[in-house]
Design an enzyme around this catalytic site. Structure first.
Site, mmCIF file in Angstrom:
data_model
loop_
_atom_site.group_PDB
_atom_site.id
_atom_site.type_symbol
_atom_site.label_atom_id
_atom_site.label_comp_id
_atom_site.label_asym_id
_atom_site.label_seq_id
_atom_site.Cartn_x
_atom_site.Cartn_y
_atom_site.Cartn_z
ATOM 1 N N ASP A 12 28.986 12.073 28.222
ATOM 2 C CA ASP A 12 28.527 11.485 29.679
ATOM 3 C C ASP A 12 28.283 12.782 30.540
ATOM 4 O O ASP A 12 28.457 13.828 30.352
ATOM 5 C CB ASP A 12 29.604 10.522 30.202
ATOM 6 C CG ASP A 12 29.101 10.045 31.476
ATOM 7 O OD1 ASP A 12 28.093 9.520 31.811
ATOM 8 O OD2 ASP A 12 29.934 10.484 32.593
ATOM 9 N N ASP A 171 34.122 9.870 31.787
ATOM 10 C CA ASP A 171 35.143 9.799 32.814
ATOM 11 C C ASP A 171 35.305 8.419 33.577
ATOM 12 O O ASP A 171 36.106 8.273 34.363
ATOM 13 C CB ASP A 171 34.575 10.761 33.845
ATOM 14 C CG ASP A 171 33.328 10.010 34.718
ATOM 15 O OD1 ASP A 171 33.389 9.660 35.810
ATOM 16 O OD2 ASP A 171 32.277 9.685 33.998
#
Length: 231
Positions: A12, A171
């Site tokens: 990500d 995250d």
């Protein structure tokens, strides 16, 4: 072949590789203020961490009763964000080390992000990460953003990798859910500490509750090595 065998790693971007959330918060605050919505706070911003910019703006349009078309609001948000991102975007040092370590080992890597393609390109180029991360997928290129698995599955397709051989670094809870739905292992590094107990993070193979403060390139690499040996 790398000591990690067939393993591919998908990152990500926002909040994982780079601390771009302050820029997204400021871009969002400015976009909403332009529409007469003032007082947008960091706490409110945290509700949208982990979902695509398009989905965030769509939710704002509904929540605040914004009149302009979605695409016009999205273009305004992206324009403001790009100005901020080009001025300054901080790469987490240990994440940079991890990317460089994987590159040295010949491990295939990709970025799969909810950001717009132009935003991803600007950040990767501006931070120098583009030298190693050449396979990039934006949620704008697939049917559904996170927590749907589409963006990760498309990254695996472009890497010519089996999803079962892919490890995702994330995250946010929607990203962890997307990795799980894609049949991929996940190293979770929560950006919002209060979300570490979110049930989506429970599916992660490695959960670093301390977030970036706890993450090190060596910790992640050692876990990948053990994981590859066990599979």
């Amino acid at each position: 072949m790398s000591t990690l065998g067939r393993t591919s790693v998908i990152f990500d971007l926002d909040g994982t590789l780079v601390d771009s959330e302050p820029n997204y918060f400021e871009a969002g605050r400015q976009t909403l203020a332009e529409q007469g919505i003032t007082g947008f706070t960091w706490t409110e911003h945290e509700r949208y961490v982990g979902i695509s910019t398009r989905e965030t703006v769509a939710l704002w349009r509904e929540r605040y009763g914004l009149r302009p078309p979605l695409d016009a609001l999205l273009a305004d948000m992206n324009r403001r964000y790009l100005e901020l991102a080009r001025a300054a975007t901080h790469v987490y040092p240990e994440m940079r080390k991890f990317v460089e370590l994987l590159a040295a080992e010949g491990v295939p890597t990709a970025v799969a992000s909810g950001s717009a393609p132009a935003a991803i390109e600007a950040i990767l180029t501006g931070t120098g990460l583009a030298a190693h991360l050449t396979t990039v997928v934006s949620a704008d290129e697939v049917a559904h953003g996170k927590p749907a698995p589409d963006v990760f599955l498309e990254a695996a397709r472009r890497l010519d990798a089996d999803p079962a051989d892919c490890v995702v670094l994330e995250d946010a809870a929607p990203g962890a859910a997307a990795a799980h739905a894609a049949g991929m292992r996940c190293i979770a590094v929560p950006y919002v500490a209060a979300q570490a107990d979110d049930r989506e993070f429970a599916t992660a193979g490695l959960l670093l509750r301390g977030g970036q403060r706890e993450f090190t390139a060596q910790t992640a690499y050692d876990w990948l090595t053990r994981s590859a040996s066990a599979s």
